[in-house]
Design a protein around this motif. Structure first.
Motif, PDB file in Angstrom:
ATOM      1  N   LEU A  83     -57.081  14.295  37.926  1.00 49.86           N
ATOM      2  CA  LEU A  83     -56.458  15.398  37.183  1.00 49.86           C
ATOM      3  C   LEU A  83     -57.443  16.550  36.995  1.00 49.86           C
ATOM      4  N   TYR A  84     -56.903  17.746  36.758  1.00 52.18           N
ATOM      5  CA  TYR A  84     -57.763  18.892  36.449  1.00 52.18           C
ATOM      6  C   TYR A  84     -58.060  18.861  34.952  1.00 52.18           C
ATOM      7  N   PRO A  85     -59.309  18.631  34.561  1.00 50.55           N
ATOM      8  CA  PRO A  85     -59.597  18.411  33.136  1.00 50.55           C
ATOM      9  C   PRO A  85     -59.345  19.623  32.253  1.00 50.55           C
ATOM     10  N   LYS A  86     -59.483  20.829  32.825  1.00 47.98           N
ATOM     11  CA  LYS A  86     -59.394  22.038  31.984  1.00 47.98           C
ATOM     12  C   LYS A  86     -57.970  22.581  31.873  1.00 47.98           C
ATOM     13  N   MET A  87     -57.052  21.982  32.610  1.00 55.10           N
ATOM     14  CA  MET A  87     -55.687  22.510  32.609  1.00 55.10           C
ATOM     15  C   MET A  87     -54.855  21.790  31.537  1.00 55.10           C
ATOM     16  N   LYS A  88     -53.925  22.510  30.932  1.00 57.29           N
ATOM     17  CA  LYS A  88     -53.076  21.868  29.926  1.00 57.29           C
ATOM     18  C   LYS A  88     -52.176  20.827  30.599  1.00 57.29           C
ATOM     19  N   VAL A  89     -51.956  19.728  29.863  1.00 53.49           N
ATOM     20  CA  VAL A  89     -51.216  18.591  30.413  1.00 53.49           C
ATOM     21  C   VAL A  89     -49.872  19.030  30.995  1.00 53.49           C
ATOM     22  N   ARG A  90     -49.128  19.757  30.197  1.00 53.65           N
ATOM     23  CA  ARG A  90     -47.782  20.134  30.620  1.00 53.65           C
ATOM     24  C   ARG A  90     -47.824  21.040  31.854  1.00 53.65           C
ATOM     25  N   ASP A  91     -48.699  22.045  31.836  1.00 51.70           N
ATOM     26  CA  ASP A  91     -48.794  22.975  32.976  1.00 51.70           C
ATOM     27  C   ASP A  91     -49.149  22.215  34.253  1.00 51.70           C
ATOM     28  N   GLN A  92     -50.095  21.282  34.083  1.00 51.71           N
ATOM     29  CA  GLN A  92     -50.560  20.539  35.250  1.00 51.71           C
ATOM     30  C   GLN A  92     -49.480  19.669  35.875  1.00 51.71           C
ATOM     31  N   LEU A  93     -48.761  18.944  35.020  1.00 48.80           N
ATOM     32  CA  LEU A  93     -47.750  18.038  35.550  1.00 48.80           C
ATOM     33  C   LEU A  93     -46.576  18.805  36.162  1.00 48.80           C
ATOM     34  N   VAL A  94     -46.215  19.904  35.546  1.00 50.20           N
ATOM     35  CA  VAL A  94     -45.124  20.701  36.111  1.00 50.20           C
ATOM     36  C   VAL A  94     -45.571  21.311  37.447  1.00 50.20           C
ATOM     37  N   TYR A  95     -46.811  21.786  37.494  1.00 49.88           N
ATOM     38  CA  TYR A  95     -47.352  22.358  38.731  1.00 49.88           C
ATOM     39  C   TYR A  95     -47.319  21.314  39.863  1.00 49.88           C
ATOM     40  N   LEU A  96     -47.783  20.092  39.555  1.00 55.66           N
ATOM     41  CA  LEU A  96     -47.822  19.048  40.589  1.00 55.66           C
ATOM     42  C   LEU A  96     -46.407  18.639  41.005  1.00 55.66           C
ATOM     43  N   ALA A  97     -45.487  18.596  40.025  1.00 51.50           N
ATOM     44  CA  ALA A  97     -44.100  18.226  40.350  1.00 51.50           C
ATOM     45  C   ALA A  97     -43.459  19.288  41.246  1.00 51.50           C
ATOM     46  N   LYS A  98     -43.787  20.542  40.988  1.00 54.58           N
ATOM     47  CA  LYS A  98     -43.216  21.612  41.832  1.00 54.58           C
ATOM     48  C   LYS A  98     -43.746  21.519  43.260  1.00 54.58           C
ATOM     49  N   LEU A  99     -45.032  21.171  43.388  1.00 58.24           N
ATOM     50  CA  LEU A  99     -45.577  20.975  44.740  1.00 58.24           C
ATOM     51  C   LEU A  99     -44.826  19.878  45.480  1.00 58.24           C
ATOM     52  N   ARG A 100     -44.271  18.933  44.713  1.00 58.11           N
ATOM     53  CA  ARG A 100     -43.554  17.805  45.330  1.00 58.11           C
ATOM     54  C   ARG A 100     -42.052  18.033  45.353  1.00 58.11           C
ATOM     55  N   GLY A 101     -41.646  19.284  45.213  1.00 56.51           N
ATOM     56  CA  GLY A 101     -40.255  19.632  45.471  1.00 56.51           C
ATOM     57  C   GLY A 101     -39.346  19.717  44.263  1.00 56.51           C
ATOM     58  N   MET A 102     -39.872  19.541  43.038  1.00 57.66           N
ATOM     59  CA  MET A 102     -38.983  19.626  41.855  1.00 57.66           C
ATOM     60  C   MET A 102     -38.897  21.057  41.351  1.00 57.66           C
ATOM     61  N   ASP A 103     -37.774  21.388  40.685  1.00 63.14           N
ATOM     62  CA  ASP A 103     -37.753  22.684  40.011  1.00 63.14           C
ATOM     63  C   ASP A 103     -38.314  22.519  38.603  1.00 63.14           C
ATOM     64  N   LYS A 104     -38.666  23.661  37.984  1.00 60.09           N
ATOM     65  CA  LYS A 104     -39.386  23.593  36.711  1.00 60.09           C
ATOM     66  C   LYS A 104     -38.553  22.921  35.612  1.00 60.09           C
ATOM     67  N   ALA A 105     -37.270  23.262  35.536  1.00 57.80           N
ATOM     68  CA  ALA A 105     -36.429  22.691  34.476  1.00 57.80           C
ATOM     69  C   ALA A 105     -36.310  21.171  34.634  1.00 57.80           C
ATOM     70  N   GLY A 106     -36.121  20.733  35.868  1.00 62.44           N
ATOM     71  CA  GLY A 106     -35.997  19.294  36.132  1.00 62.44           C
ATOM     72  C   GLY A 106     -37.290  18.574  35.805  1.00 62.44           C
ATOM     73  N   ALA A 107     -38.417  19.193  36.189  1.00 62.06           N
ATOM     74  CA  ALA A 107     -39.725  18.576  35.935  1.00 62.06           C
ATOM     75  C   ALA A 107     -39.978  18.460  34.432  1.00 62.06           C
ATOM     76  N   VAL A 145     -45.183   9.463  39.225  1.00 62.71           N
ATOM     77  CA  VAL A 145     -43.771   9.047  39.268  1.00 62.71           C
ATOM     78  C   VAL A 145     -42.767  10.159  38.930  1.00 62.71           C
ATOM     79  N   LEU A 146     -43.275  11.299  38.440  1.00 60.33           N
ATOM     80  CA  LEU A 146     -42.381  12.348  37.922  1.00 60.33           C
ATOM     81  C   LEU A 146     -41.343  12.802  38.954  1.00 60.33           C
ATOM     82  N   HIS A 147     -41.755  12.904  40.196  1.00 60.92           N
ATOM     83  CA  HIS A 147     -40.858  13.415  41.237  1.00 60.92           C
ATOM     84  C   HIS A 147     -39.991  12.319  41.863  1.00 60.92           C
ATOM     85  N   LYS A 148     -39.964  11.136  41.221  1.00 58.27           N
ATOM     86  CA  LYS A 148     -39.119  10.018  41.646  1.00 58.27           C
ATOM     87  C   LYS A 148     -39.370   9.609  43.105  1.00 58.27           C
ATOM     88  N   PRO A 149     -40.605   9.200  43.381  1.00 61.99           N
ATOM     89  CA  PRO A 149     -40.916   8.802  44.761  1.00 61.99           C
ATOM     90  C   PRO A 149     -40.190   7.522  45.159  1.00 61.99           C
TER      91      PRO A 149
END
Ligand code: ATP
Length: 231
Positions: A83-107, A145-149
């Motif tokens: 994980l990126y230690p300096k990034m806020k938890v929520r921003d980081q997880l949403v960012y990673l979920a978007k890279l894996r094809g999720m939209d922001k609201a769904g993430a 698991v957020l993006h339901k692999p």
């Protein structure tokens, strides 16, 4: 969807880290990888993910290799936390979920439900480095698991967690399996594998020394003889 490894070998120079490993993991199954430090578990996961090329043998998932175009179908919890230690938890997880094809609201919806379930406090405001190690590990799991692999690879997911959190994660792993995910995880501890897995492989110096259906293995070897040796 089945993950299939056929006679997979990995050499680093003259050193053989994984030696002639074959296995199959169908969907809705949890497969356990046991082995002492250096047995070859992480190397196997990296080959499955396409982060390392195998020296010999073949790896396929649903008949194909896991390349860039399938990466959104795979979740990976690495042993070394990524994980990126300096990034806020929520921003980081949403960012990673978007890279894996999720939209922001769904993430965000998924994220809220996981964080609530895992009881991670004040996540909206906190940076990853401000969370305890145990909570960081839960965040890492959520990230996998957020993006339901369809295929979930967990490298020592329970290490460093207290018993309450281990149980919490185990329940989540079983539910994901029941929802159809193929799951492979590594551990040093037989009891985790016994509790969760239908099939297992014990690696010793890269070689699969015990492999197959857990119930049959226990019948033929007896509980005492399937301990993982340090050397
Ligand atoms: P642990 O439980 O300690 O994580 P492991 O079963 O995951 O162990 P691996 O990390 O797969 O073991 O390592 C298997 C062997 O391969 C080790 O001896 C390791 O030193 C070696 N190895 C792994 N990566 C490399 C590399 N890039 N170059 C050389 N040797 C390597």
């Amino acid at each position: 969807m089945t993950l299939r490894l056929e006679s997979v070998t990995k050499r680093f120079g003259s050193f053989t880290a994984v030696d002639q490993l074959s296995l199959e993991i169908p969907e809705k199954q949890i497969f356990g990888f046991l082995g002492a430090n250096g047995a070859g578990k992480t190397t196997t996961f990296r080959m499955i993910l396409g982060l390392l090329d195998q020296t010999e043998g073949s790896i396929s998932w649903n008949g194909d290799s896991i390349g860039y175009d399938q990466s959104h179908l795979v979740g990976y919890l690495p042993e070394e936390r990524g994980l990126y230690p300096k990034m806020k938890v929520r921003d980081q997880l949403v960012y990673l979920a978007k890279l894996r094809g999720m939209d922001k609201a769904g993430a965000l919806k998924e994220l809220d439900s996981w964080l609530d379930r895992f009881k991670v406090p004040d996540y909206k405001l906190k940076k990853v480095e401000e969370l305890s190690k145990g909570n960081q590990q839960k965040i890492q799991f959520i990230s996998a698991v957020l993006h339901k692999p369809k295929l979930l690879i967990l490298d020592e997911p329970f290490s460093g967690l207290d018993p309450v959190n281990v149980e919490m994660l185990k329940r989540a792993v079983v539910e994901l399996k029941e929802a159809g995910t193929s799951i492979v995880f590594s551990s040093h501890r037989m009891e985790h594998v016994e509790e969760l897995c239908e099939n297992l492989c014990i690696l010793h110096h890269g070689k699969p020394v015990v492999h197959g259906d857990l119930k049959e293995i226990k019948r033929s070897f007896g509980r005492k003889n399937i301990r993982v040796k340090a050397d």
